[in-house]
Design a protein around this motif. Sequence first.
Motif, PDB file in Angstrom:
ATOM      1  N   LYS A   1       0.846  -1.200   0.000  1.00 21.10           N
ATOM      2  CA  LYS A   1       0.000   0.000   0.000  1.00 21.10           C
ATOM      3  C   LYS A   1       0.872   1.237   0.000  1.00 21.10           C
ATOM      4  N   LYS A   2       2.017   1.107   0.669  1.00 23.95           N
ATOM      5  CA  LYS A   2       2.930   2.254   0.750  1.00 23.95           C
ATOM      6  C   LYS A   2       3.557   2.537  -0.614  1.00 23.95           C
ATOM      7  N   LEU A   3       3.527   3.801  -1.013  1.00 26.32           N
ATOM      8  CA  LEU A   3       4.149   4.213  -2.266  1.00 26.32           C
ATOM      9  C   LEU A   3       5.426   4.992  -1.966  1.00 26.32           C
ATOM     10  N   VAL A   4       6.396   4.858  -2.833  1.00 27.53           N
ATOM     11  CA  VAL A   4       7.666   5.571  -2.696  1.00 27.53           C
ATOM     12  C   VAL A   4       7.905   6.329  -3.996  1.00 27.53           C
ATOM     13  N   ALA A   5       8.264   7.610  -3.883  1.00 27.33           N
ATOM     14  CA  ALA A   5       8.544   8.403  -5.081  1.00 27.33           C
ATOM     15  C   ALA A   5      10.023   8.311  -5.431  1.00 27.33           C
ATOM     16  N   ASP A   6      10.316   8.084  -6.701  1.00 30.36           N
ATOM     17  CA  ASP A   6      11.704   8.119  -7.167  1.00 30.36           C
ATOM     18  C   ASP A   6      11.692   8.470  -8.657  1.00 30.36           C
ATOM     19  N   TRP A   7      12.874   8.748  -9.165  1.00 30.90           N
ATOM     20  CA  TRP A   7      12.993   9.226 -10.545  1.00 30.90           C
ATOM     21  C   TRP A   7      12.883   8.082 -11.535  1.00 30.90           C
ATOM     22  N   GLU A   8      12.205   8.360 -12.643  1.00 29.44           N
ATOM     23  CA  GLU A   8      12.136   7.406 -13.749  1.00 29.44           C
ATOM     24  C   GLU A   8      12.370   8.137 -15.067  1.00 29.44           C
ATOM     25  N   GLY A   9      12.828   7.366 -16.015  1.00 30.65           N
ATOM     26  CA  GLY A   9      12.902   7.823 -17.393  1.00 30.65           C
ATOM     27  C   GLY A   9      12.358   6.703 -18.249  1.00 30.65           C
ATOM     28  N   CYS A  10      12.394   6.895 -19.562  1.00 30.53           N
ATOM     29  CA  CYS A  10      11.807   5.894 -20.446  1.00 30.53           C
ATOM     30  C   CYS A  10      12.440   6.032 -21.825  1.00 30.53           C
ATOM     31  N   LEU A  11      12.748   4.911 -22.440  1.00 31.00           N
ATOM     32  CA  LEU A  11      13.349   4.946 -23.779  1.00 31.00           C
ATOM     33  C   LEU A  11      12.394   5.555 -24.805  1.00 31.00           C
ATOM     34  N   SER A  12      11.103   5.612 -24.475  1.00 29.26           N
ATOM     35  CA  SER A  12      10.116   6.191 -25.394  1.00 29.26           C
ATOM     36  C   SER A  12       9.856   7.673 -25.105  1.00 29.26           C
ATOM     37  N   VAL A  13      10.465   8.181 -24.040  1.00 29.51           N
ATOM     38  CA  VAL A  13      10.303   9.598 -23.657  1.00 29.51           C
ATOM     39  C   VAL A  13      11.723  10.156 -23.523  1.00 29.51           C
ATOM     40  N   ASN A  14      12.285  10.588 -24.643  1.00 26.13           N
ATOM     41  CA  ASN A  14      13.719  10.893 -24.678  1.00 26.13           C
ATOM     42  C   ASN A  14      14.140  11.962 -23.698  1.00 26.13           C
ATOM     43  N   ASP A  15      15.221  11.686 -22.986  1.00 26.22           N
ATOM     44  CA  ASP A  15      15.947  12.704 -22.232  1.00 26.22           C
ATOM     45  C   ASP A  15      15.091  13.432 -21.203  1.00 26.22           C
ATOM     46  N   MET A  16      14.122  12.736 -20.628  1.00 24.18           N
ATOM     47  CA  MET A  16      13.306  13.329 -19.568  1.00 24.18           C
ATOM     48  C   MET A  16      13.377  12.430 -18.338  1.00 24.18           C
ATOM     49  N   ARG A  17      13.230  13.052 -17.174  1.00 21.55           N
ATOM     50  CA  ARG A  17      13.116  12.314 -15.922  1.00 21.55           C
ATOM     51  C   ARG A  17      11.974  12.931 -15.123  1.00 21.55           C
ATOM     52  N   GLY A  18      11.307  12.102 -14.326  1.00 19.35           N
ATOM     53  CA  GLY A  18      10.255  12.626 -13.453  1.00 19.35           C
ATOM     54  C   GLY A  18      10.099  11.727 -12.252  1.00 19.35           C
ATOM     55  N   GLN A  19       9.632  12.293 -11.140  1.00 21.63           N
ATOM     56  CA  GLN A  19       9.420  11.501  -9.928  1.00 21.63           C
ATOM     57  C   GLN A  19       8.056  10.824  -9.989  1.00 21.63           C
ATOM     58  N   VAL A  20       8.086   9.506  -9.771  1.00 25.64           N
ATOM     59  CA  VAL A  20       6.882   8.700  -9.909  1.00 25.64           C
ATOM     60  C   VAL A  20       6.661   7.917  -8.614  1.00 25.64           C
ATOM     61  N   PRO A  21       5.484   8.047  -7.995  1.00 24.45           N
ATOM     62  CA  PRO A  21       5.199   7.192  -6.841  1.00 24.45           C
ATOM     63  C   PRO A  21       4.858   5.777  -7.298  1.00 24.45           C
ATOM     64  N   ARG A  22       5.494   4.809  -6.652  1.00 19.99           N
ATOM     65  CA  ARG A  22       5.260   3.391  -6.980  1.00 19.99           C
ATOM     66  C   ARG A  22       5.192   2.585  -5.694  1.00 19.99           C
ATOM     67  N   ALA A  23       4.526   1.451  -5.750  1.00 19.38           N
ATOM     68  CA  ALA A  23       4.542   0.509  -4.635  1.00 19.38           C
ATOM     69  C   ALA A  23       5.982   0.112  -4.344  1.00 19.38           C
ATOM     70  N   GLU A  24       6.317  -0.043  -3.046  1.00 17.58           N
ATOM     71  CA  GLU A  24       7.727  -0.353  -2.740  1.00 17.58           C
ATOM     72  C   GLU A  24       8.032  -1.832  -2.942  1.00 17.58           C
ATOM     73  N   TRP A  25       6.999  -2.677  -2.951  1.00 16.87           N
ATOM     74  CA  TRP A  25       7.209  -4.079  -3.333  1.00 16.87           C
ATOM     75  C   TRP A  25       6.018  -4.585  -4.125  1.00 16.87           C
ATOM     76  N   VAL A  26       6.267  -5.617  -4.919  1.00 16.31           N
ATOM     77  CA  VAL A  26       5.193  -6.261  -5.679  1.00 16.31           C
ATOM     78  C   VAL A  26       5.415  -7.773  -5.685  1.00 16.31           C
ATOM     79  N   ASP A  27       4.322  -8.516  -5.779  1.00 17.91           N
ATOM     80  CA  ASP A  27       4.376  -9.950  -6.080  1.00 17.91           C
ATOM     81  C   ASP A  27       3.917 -10.108  -7.531  1.00 17.91           C
ATOM     82  N   VAL A  28       4.678 -10.873  -8.287  1.00 15.45           N
ATOM     83  CA  VAL A  28       4.465 -10.961  -9.736  1.00 15.45           C
ATOM     84  C   VAL A  28       4.253 -12.415 -10.152  1.00 15.45           C
ATOM     85  N   GLU A  29       3.318 -12.617 -11.052  1.00 12.95           N
ATOM     86  CA  GLU A  29       3.185 -13.908 -11.733  1.00 12.95           C
ATOM     87  C   GLU A  29       3.381 -13.668 -13.221  1.00 12.95           C
TER      88      GLU A  29
END
Length: 176
Positions: free
Chosen positions: A93-121
């Motif tokens: 439930k807890k979100l943590v903000a950190d910087w992200e970029g993307c190969l489809s969004v050239n030369d930009m960075r932005g702070q994005v809140p994300r879950a600090e852990w996930v379980d994946v299938e």
Amino acid sequence: MAVLKVTKLGNPALRKPSEAIPKESIASPELQRLIRDMIETMREEDGVGIAAPQVGVSKQLAVIEVGENRRYPGKPAIPLTVLLNPRIVAASKKLVADWEGCLSVNDMRGQVPRAEWVDVEAFNPKGERLKFHAEGFFARVIQHECDHLAGKVFLDRMANLATLSHLHEFVRFWQQ
Ligand code: ZN
């Protein structure tokens, strides 16, 4: 193997939810080649992950790897991870903000809140079922790539656009 052309923001391929990969087609030469080409493209572009819509393919497939990455110095290493039909089945439930970029969004960075852990299938490239727990930067990259498979980009997840930065200014003012 081939380095594929990366779709950029504005390309409708980035906004279309991807199609699930039928289990019986995982072993096909076409899909196995796509996986190899996406790995090569990610490495060539210095990405930490790439999703199939970013090479114009509407399939639920993403590859992730962090070695010594010039675009993300100081991030912990993540071994090569190939995810087919990934699902985030639980998240903090807890979100943590950190910087992200993307190969489809050239030369930009932005702070994005994300879950600090996930379980994946997911399935792996051998068609075996994977279930695992990921934390921190790995969890962040998984969420970023799963968003691509849903037709979303990191800009959609920013709380607001106040931290959206050109890479040059990010390095000048924000990077520690
Ligand atoms: Zn991306």
